[in-house]
Motif scaffolding. Structure first.
Motif, PDB file in Angstrom:
ATOM      1  N   PRO A  31     -64.526 -30.477 -57.409  1.00 35.84           N
ATOM      2  CA  PRO A  31     -66.014 -30.915 -57.754  1.00 35.84           C
ATOM      3  C   PRO A  31     -67.028 -30.272 -56.776  1.00 35.84           C
ATOM      4  CG  PRO A  31     -64.231 -32.771 -57.559  1.00 35.84           C
ATOM      5  CD  PRO A  31     -63.640 -31.642 -57.089  1.00 35.84           C
ATOM      6  N   THR A 110     -66.293 -29.165 -62.256  1.00 35.62           N
ATOM      7  CA  THR A 110     -65.620 -28.727 -61.446  1.00 35.62           C
ATOM      8  C   THR A 110     -65.352 -27.317 -61.544  1.00 35.62           C
ATOM      9  OG1 THR A 110     -64.088 -30.990 -61.372  1.00 35.62           O
ATOM     10  CG2 THR A 110     -62.825 -28.874 -60.913  1.00 35.62           C
ATOM     11  N   PRO A 139     -69.919 -31.767 -65.428  1.00 38.07           N
ATOM     12  CA  PRO A 139     -69.634 -33.060 -64.937  1.00 38.07           C
ATOM     13  C   PRO A 139     -68.878 -34.117 -65.794  1.00 38.07           C
ATOM     14  CG  PRO A 139     -71.683 -32.312 -64.270  1.00 38.07           C
ATOM     15  CD  PRO A 139     -71.297 -31.298 -65.329  1.00 38.07           C
ATOM     16  N   ALA A 142     -65.360 -33.372 -66.625  1.00 36.80           N
ATOM     17  CA  ALA A 142     -64.521 -33.377 -65.284  1.00 36.80           C
ATOM     18  C   ALA A 142     -64.255 -34.883 -65.045  1.00 36.80           C
ATOM     19  CB  ALA A 142     -65.432 -32.811 -64.292  1.00 36.80           C
TER      20      ALA A 142
END
Length: 214
Positions: A31, A110, A139, A142
């Motif tokens: 991340p 990520t 985001p 992920a």
């Protein structure tokens, strides 16, 4: 894809270990922990700023990700690694972002880079350029995948009952339907972190349902 340059970007980014790609097949990723930034490249031997033949500065993107790597020689290594993205790695990351449907790199997304091989050697005595492939998950995606891979079982998506036509040829007119109550706010399941819950809550209801977060 546009990343703003700030005056103290390079200074504030110091101290993060660079990701190393020593052998073909090496993969590093995780991340994104800080806002990606752009800075001018420096010569690794002299430390001087690098320029193109026309005088324009040679730039690179710096992206810090949280990995599971730990250097035994660094007692306080927290696993963060910096990608210095330029040339072939820039092409790979740009393609990965486009495939993801995102408009750029964001905190919480990520990013993963893999050293896939070597390009053509441009000059005698210099190492051939490294070639890379990349993947990127925005985001929200992920966070949803992290939750799913954590062993938690999401709530089942309710099945819509099949419609049965009325048996009578001329049914009476239905009574006016009662006003529909507003939908209750989405409640995250147990085990989900506040960051994951915020990312999943930002998804449209139909996308949450498709991922198993009804």
């Amino acid at each position: 894809m546009s990343i703003d340059i700030t005056a103290n970007d390079f200074l504030m980014g110091g101290g993060i270990k660079a990701a190393r790609f020593d052998t073909i097949g090496t993969t590093v990723g995780g991340p994104i922990t800080t806002q990606p930034k752009v800075e001018q490249q420096k010569d690794l031997d002299t430390g001087e700023l690098k320029f193109w033949n026309d005088g324009k500065p040679m730039m690179q993107m710096v992206v810090t990700v949280q990995t599971s790597l730990r250097d035994p020689e660094v007692p306080d290594d927290d696993g963060q690694r910096a990608f210095y993205i330029k040339a072939n790695s820039l092409k790979a990351v740009r393609e990965a972002v486009r495939r993801s449907g995102a408009k750029g790199l964001d905190i919480g997304g990520t990013l993963t880079l893999t050293y896939t091989g070597d390009g053509e050697q441009k000059a005698r005595g210099k190492n051939p350029p490294k070639l890379y492939s990349a993947t990127y998950q925005p985001p929200a995606q992920a966070a949803a995948n992290e939750f799913l891979n954590g062993g938690q079982q999401p709530a089942a998506v309710p099945q819509q009952a099949a419609y049965a036509p009325p048996a009578a040829p001329q049914p009476p007119a239905p009574a006016p339907a009662a006003p529909t109550a507003p939908a209750a706010p989405w409640t995250p399941p147990p085990g989900m972190t506040p960051e994951q819950a915020a990312a999943v809550a930002a998804l449209p209801p139909e996308q949450r349902a498709a991922l198993g977060f009804a």
